[in-house]
Motif scaffolding. Structure first.
Motif, short mmCIF file in Angstrom:
data_model
loop_
_atom_site.label_atom_id
_atom_site.label_comp_id
_atom_site.label_asym_id
_atom_site.label_seq_id
_atom_site.Cartn_x
_atom_site.Cartn_y
_atom_site.Cartn_z
N ASP A 371 -21.47 73.81 26.05
CA ASP A 371 -21.01 72.72 26.93
C ASP A 371 -21.84 72.66 28.21
O ASP A 371 -22.21 71.58 28.68
CB ASP A 371 -19.54 72.94 27.27
N GLU A 375 -24.29 69.57 29.44
CA GLU A 375 -24.01 68.89 30.70
C GLU A 375 -25.17 68.99 31.69
O GLU A 375 -25.52 68.02 32.38
CB GLU A 375 -22.75 69.49 31.32
N ASN A 376 -25.77 70.16 31.74
CA ASN A 376 -26.86 70.39 32.71
C ASN A 376 -27.83 71.40 32.12
O ASN A 376 -27.73 72.60 32.38
CB ASN A 376 -26.27 70.91 34.03
#
Length: 453
Positions: A371, A375-376
């Protein structure tokens, strides 16, 4: 029940040297300056097959009860009240003194068995002093050299019958319980109320307190139990800025305090609510984090603060900006002198201890990593993308995580901090250091399903 042996004698006869010899390590500060030992200090002693608790005490002197020396003598008297045997130590090289005779007379009135130790007996100069010791009326003196380990066989012969005559199991130390106890070190600058807090928690005047700066010199350990859970409380000397520590005795006390910090599970950093959160407080907190210990901030003398909301906000602001790598350190406000708020300390300590021991299942950790990367993702460095393939928790105490990827050395520090902050927030790890280790490697779970626990 543990057989307890208390060591007494006038200053500078070698009590602390004998204590260190019997516990098998340099547990008490030894220095030529008279009156180095102030608090009574307990240790687990070994003498051949014998196991017992030994208590080092301040040197016996005549003094005003309200003076520092008088308060030291009160600590010694409390130690004698719980003794199963007493070792009265004299200096065989110096010979008998009026103080030796005075306190020998006092020892003879006690119901507790007294063994006379003629220390520093390694040279011919001590022969007359050993012979002279018979005049004290305490039986044959045992000639020993605590510094060189001589004469301990005769001490064993004197102690063994007393231990064997005690209750069953009295000569055995419960080592397993001592190992399982939570080690809580109380640290901070001088005169912030560390010893007062220790006494408040224990419910007795276990360690010396007073207005004099630097009252505590040794790191004093006190076994305790909180709601049935064993605790080893360690009171320490005040930690000043390194540049201000100029005396040998203070250096030794600081070294003892730092050793206690190294061996602690949780460290309670006591600060004075009436003073600004000092740079030295942040230095101590940083040392705790560097050692990987769980930390609790104790704001003492809270009853003297008028603007409590402002003081607490300033404290949290200083922590957030001074220690950004250890977010969420618990802060407990209390008054050790009055006892108000002290009941909130140990729940915070055990909560920090539980976080310090927390383990994250591998499945959850790798779902978190997926995750976070989605996301980044890690930045491109030198034209090449950094790929993080999987994660595992390497150990606890403190929580330590290993991330495996293709270019572990190239990961920027800013992204490391981002990962640590995400770990802290996702898995609820406030107030403890988080270690992040980067490793080069392939994903061992690529050909099998990752555990879903």
């Amino acid at each position: 029940m543990t057989f307890k042996v208390v060591v007494v004698g006038r200053p500078n006869v070698g009590k602390s040297t004998l204590f260190n010899r019997l516990v098998g390590k340099r547990a008490a500060i030894v220095h030529p300056t008279p009156g180095v030992t102030r608090d009574r200090r307990e240790g687990r002693a070994r003498l051949g097959p014998l196991r017992f608790t030994i208590v080092d005490t301040a040197g016996l002197e005549e003094a005003d009860p309200d003076s520092l020396v008088g308060r030291m003598q009160a600590q010694t008297r409390r130690a004698l009240e719980g003794a199963d045997a007493i070792l009265l130590v004299i200096d065989a090289q110096a010979g008998l003194t009026p103080l030796d005779r005075h306190f020998a007379q006092a020892m003879r009135k006690l119901p507790t068995p007294v063994i006379l130790i003629a220390n520093k007996a390694e040279s011919k100069a001590a022969i007359s002093g050993v012979a002279e010791a018979h005049a004290l009326g305490l039986g044959d003196p045992i000639a020993v050299s605590a510094e060189h380990g001589q004469g301990l066989g005769a001490l064993y012969d004197a102690l063994a019958p007393l231990v064997e005559a005690a209750e069953p199991g009295a000569g055995e130390q419960d080592g397993a319980e001592a190992e399982a106890a939570l080690a809580l070190a109380i640290v901070g600058r001088p005169n912030v109320g560390k010893s007062t807090l220790v006494n408040r928690l224990l419910g007795e005047e276990r360690v010396l307190t007073g207005p004099e700066p630097g009252v505590t010199r040794d790191a004093v350990t006190a076994p305790w139990s909180w709601r049935g859970r064993p605790v080893r409380l360690v009171d320490t000397a005040g930690l000043r800025r390194r540049a201000r520590v100029v005396e040998d005795l203070e250096r030794l006390g600081v070294a003892e305090a730092r050793r206690a910090l190294d061996l602690a599970h949780v460290v309670a950093l006591v600060v004075d609510a009436t003073m600004a959160f000092d740079r030295q407080d942040l230095v101590i907190a940083g040392a705790v984090a560097e050692e990987g210990r769980a930390l609790v901030i104790v704001v003492n003398k809270w009853d003297l603060v008028e603007d409590r909301r402002g003081a607490l906000a300033a404290m949290r602001h200083a922590l957030e900006h001074g220690m950004p790598d250890v977010r969420g350190v618990p802060v407990v406000t209390l008054s050790a002198l009055t006892g108000r708020g002290v009941d909130r300390l140990m729940p915070a300590v055990f909560a920090a201890y539980d976080v310090w021991n927390r383990r994250v299942p591998t499945g959850r950790l790798n779902r978190w990593l997926a995750d976070v990367l989605a996301e980044n993702p890690p930045p491109i460095v030198a034209g090449r993308r950094i790929k993080l393939r999987y994660a595992v928790q390497a150990k606890t105490r403190p929580p330590t995580f290993a991330l495996f990827g293709n270019r572990p050395d190239a990961l920027p520090d800013s992204y490391r901090r981002y990962l640590v902050n995400r770990l802290r927030s996702t898995f609820d790890l406030p107030g403890v250091p988080i270690r992040l280790i980067m490793r080069r490697g392939e994903n061992p779970y690529a050909s099998s399903n990752i555990r879903s626990d």
